[in-house]
Design a protein around this motif. Structure first.
Motif, PDB file in Angstrom:
ATOM      1  N   TYR A 194       7.251  37.344  22.604  1.00 22.30           N
ATOM      2  CA  TYR A 194       6.446  38.190  23.503  1.00 22.30           C
ATOM      3  C   TYR A 194       7.313  39.317  24.080  1.00 22.30           C
ATOM      4  O   TYR A 194       6.920  40.479  24.068  1.00 22.30           O
ATOM      5  CB  TYR A 194       5.844  37.343  24.635  1.00 22.30           C
ATOM      6  CG  TYR A 194       5.148  38.194  25.660  1.00 22.30           C
ATOM      7  CD1 TYR A 194       3.854  38.665  25.435  1.00 22.30           C
ATOM      8  CD2 TYR A 194       5.788  38.563  26.837  1.00 22.30           C
ATOM      9  CE1 TYR A 194       3.223  39.472  26.353  1.00 22.30           C
ATOM     10  CE2 TYR A 194       5.163  39.367  27.759  1.00 22.30           C
ATOM     11  CZ  TYR A 194       3.875  39.822  27.522  1.00 22.30           C
ATOM     12  OH  TYR A 194       3.255  40.634  28.444  1.00 22.30           O
ATOM     13  N   ASN A 195       8.499  38.958  24.564  1.00 13.53           N
ATOM     14  CA  ASN A 195       9.386  39.966  25.159  1.00 13.53           C
ATOM     15  C   ASN A 195       9.808  41.019  24.133  1.00 13.53           C
ATOM     16  O   ASN A 195       9.846  42.211  24.434  1.00 13.53           O
ATOM     17  CB  ASN A 195      10.624  39.308  25.759  1.00 13.53           C
ATOM     18  CG  ASN A 195      10.306  38.490  26.993  1.00 13.53           C
ATOM     19  OD1 ASN A 195       9.248  38.625  27.594  1.00 13.53           O
ATOM     20  ND2 ASN A 195      11.214  37.614  27.375  1.00 13.53           N
ATOM     21  N   SER A 196      10.116  40.579  22.909  1.00 18.08           N
ATOM     22  CA  SER A 196      10.541  41.545  21.894  1.00 18.08           C
ATOM     23  C   SER A 196       9.390  42.478  21.523  1.00 18.08           C
ATOM     24  O   SER A 196       9.597  43.679  21.363  1.00 18.08           O
ATOM     25  CB  SER A 196      11.090  40.834  20.663  1.00 18.08           C
ATOM     26  OG  SER A 196      10.117  39.992  20.087  1.00 18.08           O
ATOM     27  N   LEU A 197       8.180  41.948  21.415  1.00 19.50           N
ATOM     28  CA  LEU A 197       7.025  42.806  21.103  1.00 19.50           C
ATOM     29  C   LEU A 197       6.783  43.815  22.216  1.00 19.50           C
ATOM     30  O   LEU A 197       6.467  44.976  21.950  1.00 19.50           O
ATOM     31  CB  LEU A 197       5.777  41.957  20.877  1.00 19.50           C
ATOM     32  CG  LEU A 197       5.737  41.200  19.559  1.00 19.50           C
ATOM     33  CD1 LEU A 197       4.555  40.247  19.525  1.00 19.50           C
ATOM     34  CD2 LEU A 197       5.686  42.148  18.378  1.00 19.50           C
ATOM     35  N   LYS A 198       6.953  43.376  23.437  1.00 22.17           N
ATOM     36  CA  LYS A 198       6.756  44.279  24.576  1.00 22.17           C
ATOM     37  C   LYS A 198       7.776  45.430  24.523  1.00 22.17           C
ATOM     38  O   LYS A 198       7.428  46.595  24.697  1.00 22.17           O
ATOM     39  CB  LYS A 198       6.891  43.495  25.880  1.00 22.17           C
ATOM     40  CG  LYS A 198       6.557  44.296  27.104  1.00 22.17           C
ATOM     41  CD  LYS A 198       6.588  43.428  28.345  1.00 22.17           C
ATOM     42  CE  LYS A 198       6.259  44.269  29.554  1.00 22.17           C
ATOM     43  NZ  LYS A 198       6.354  43.532  30.791  1.00 22.17           N
ATOM     44  N   ILE A 199       9.022  45.092  24.245  1.00 21.19           N
ATOM     45  CA  ILE A 199      10.078  46.106  24.153  1.00 21.19           C
ATOM     46  C   ILE A 199       9.773  47.070  23.007  1.00 21.19           C
ATOM     47  O   ILE A 199       9.841  48.292  23.162  1.00 21.19           O
ATOM     48  CB  ILE A 199      11.464  45.441  23.945  1.00 21.19           C
ATOM     49  CG1 ILE A 199      11.897  44.722  25.224  1.00 21.19           C
ATOM     50  CG2 ILE A 199      12.509  46.470  23.521  1.00 21.19           C
ATOM     51  CD1 ILE A 199      13.095  43.798  25.033  1.00 21.19           C
ATOM     52  N   LEU A 200       9.427  46.517  21.851  1.00 20.50           N
ATOM     53  CA  LEU A 200       9.163  47.363  20.676  1.00 20.50           C
ATOM     54  C   LEU A 200       7.943  48.253  20.891  1.00 20.50           C
ATOM     55  O   LEU A 200       7.955  49.421  20.518  1.00 20.50           O
ATOM     56  CB  LEU A 200       8.979  46.504  19.429  1.00 20.50           C
ATOM     57  CG  LEU A 200      10.245  45.792  18.949  1.00 20.50           C
ATOM     58  CD1 LEU A 200       9.917  44.812  17.825  1.00 20.50           C
ATOM     59  CD2 LEU A 200      11.312  46.788  18.508  1.00 20.50           C
ATOM     60  N   ARG A 201       6.883  47.695  21.502  1.00 24.01           N
ATOM     61  CA  ARG A 201       5.690  48.518  21.764  1.00 24.01           C
ATOM     62  C   ARG A 201       6.043  49.722  22.624  1.00 24.01           C
ATOM     63  O   ARG A 201       5.601  50.833  22.367  1.00 24.01           O
ATOM     64  CB  ARG A 201       4.617  47.686  22.482  1.00 24.01           C
ATOM     65  CG  ARG A 201       3.751  46.901  21.554  1.00 24.01           C
ATOM     66  CD  ARG A 201       2.582  46.280  22.311  1.00 24.01           C
ATOM     67  NE  ARG A 201       2.069  45.173  21.561  1.00 24.01           N
ATOM     68  CZ  ARG A 201       2.185  43.893  21.888  1.00 24.01           C
ATOM     69  NH1 ARG A 201       2.789  43.548  23.007  1.00 24.01           N
ATOM     70  NH2 ARG A 201       1.691  42.947  21.132  1.00 24.01           N
ATOM     71  N   GLU A 202       6.808  49.479  23.682  1.00 22.06           N
ATOM     72  CA  GLU A 202       7.169  50.572  24.588  1.00 22.06           C
ATOM     73  C   GLU A 202       7.986  51.645  23.861  1.00 22.06           C
ATOM     74  O   GLU A 202       7.756  52.832  24.024  1.00 22.06           O
ATOM     75  CB  GLU A 202       7.959  50.034  25.790  1.00 22.06           C
ATOM     76  CG  GLU A 202       7.110  49.297  26.795  1.00 22.06           C
ATOM     77  CD  GLU A 202       5.998  50.169  27.353  1.00 22.06           C
ATOM     78  OE1 GLU A 202       6.264  51.317  27.763  1.00 22.06           O
ATOM     79  OE2 GLU A 202       4.843  49.705  27.373  1.00 22.06           O
ATOM     80  N   LYS A 203       8.947  51.210  23.055  1.00 27.63           N
ATOM     81  CA  LYS A 203       9.808  52.169  22.362  1.00 27.63           C
ATOM     82  C   LYS A 203       9.062  52.935  21.278  1.00 27.63           C
ATOM     83  O   LYS A 203       9.363  54.083  21.004  1.00 27.63           O
ATOM     84  CB  LYS A 203      11.017  51.451  21.762  1.00 27.63           C
ATOM     85  CG  LYS A 203      11.996  50.985  22.826  1.00 27.63           C
ATOM     86  CD  LYS A 203      13.245  50.437  22.210  1.00 27.63           C
ATOM     87  CE  LYS A 203      14.228  50.068  23.304  1.00 27.63           C
ATOM     88  NZ  LYS A 203      15.503  49.654  22.763  1.00 27.63           N
ATOM     89  N   LEU A 204       8.081  52.275  20.652  1.00 19.43           N
ATOM     90  CA  LEU A 204       7.392  52.900  19.528  1.00 19.43           C
ATOM     91  C   LEU A 204       6.133  53.652  19.942  1.00 19.43           C
ATOM     92  O   LEU A 204       5.589  54.415  19.143  1.00 19.43           O
ATOM     93  CB  LEU A 204       7.039  51.846  18.481  1.00 19.43           C
ATOM     94  CG  LEU A 204       8.246  51.151  17.849  1.00 19.43           C
ATOM     95  CD1 LEU A 204       7.788  50.030  16.929  1.00 19.43           C
ATOM     96  CD2 LEU A 204       9.114  52.133  17.088  1.00 19.43           C
TER      97      LEU A 204
END
Length: 189
Positions: A170-180
């Motif tokens: 969940y945390n990694s998806l949140k980080i990736l969504r924000e960056k992308l």
């Protein structure tokens, strides 16, 4: 059995506001399974149901100091899960409309000359962003999204709990969504 299991919800909430992680854990243990079952009945997908409940609990932890619960904690949690589900469904509809519009675009014989190039560029950017994740988070993310292991399989392989595996994904998806997020606008247009 922990002493926290004997505490009433309002006491746990007060302790939570004081950054008591054991109070948070007790609230999670007390309500997560029933909330996941509730979400599953609506969504029909166990992973999506787990994700929705994880998002609610992550929100509660992140907003613990300013959290205002009027009425019972269980009613608050059910409403929070219901709202997350509605947001999830709305998001799915937007994604579906977007996919339909792309499908329609392709079906009408429009050719996007540089789509392969854009796809390769986007893949390279995503790989770069995944590589920048913290090591353990990246490892769990890759096992889930690339190797397609279940949370239980990841937990067993890395000697962590399935809840930790879910939270890392969940945390990694949140980080990736924000960056992308900003990059996606460039690639779409």
């Amino acid at each position: 059995m922990s002493v926290y299991s004997k505490y009433a919800d309002h006491i746990l909430l007060n302790l939570l506001k004081q950054d008591d992680q054991l109070a948070y854990t007790e609230i999670f243990e007390r309500y997560s399974r029933i909330l996941v079952n509730h979400a599953y009945k609506i969504l029909g997908n166990p992973d999506e149901a787990n994700d929705v409940v994880q998002e609610v609990f992550l929100y509660i932890w992140n907003k613990r100091q300013e959290l205002t619960v009027t009425g019972s904690l269980s009613a608050y949690l059910y409403k929070a899960v219901k709202n997350r589900i509605l947001n999830h469904i709305a998001h799915e509809k937007v994604v579906s409309r977007y996919a339909d519009s792309i499908s329609n675009f392709i079906e009408n014989d429009y050719v996007v000359a540089d789509s392969n190039l854009r796809e390769k560029e986007l893949e390279a950017i995503i790989e770069k962003e995944v590589a920048l994740l913290p090591a353990k988070m990246r490892e769990v993310f890759l096992l889930r999204k690339v190797e397609e292991l279940s949370y239980d399989e990841i937990a067993l392989q890395l000697n962590i709990t399935d809840k930790t595996a879910k939270q890392q994904v969940y945390n990694s998806l949140k980080i990736l969504r924000e960056k992308l997020k900003s990059l996606m606008n460039v690639f779409i247009w």
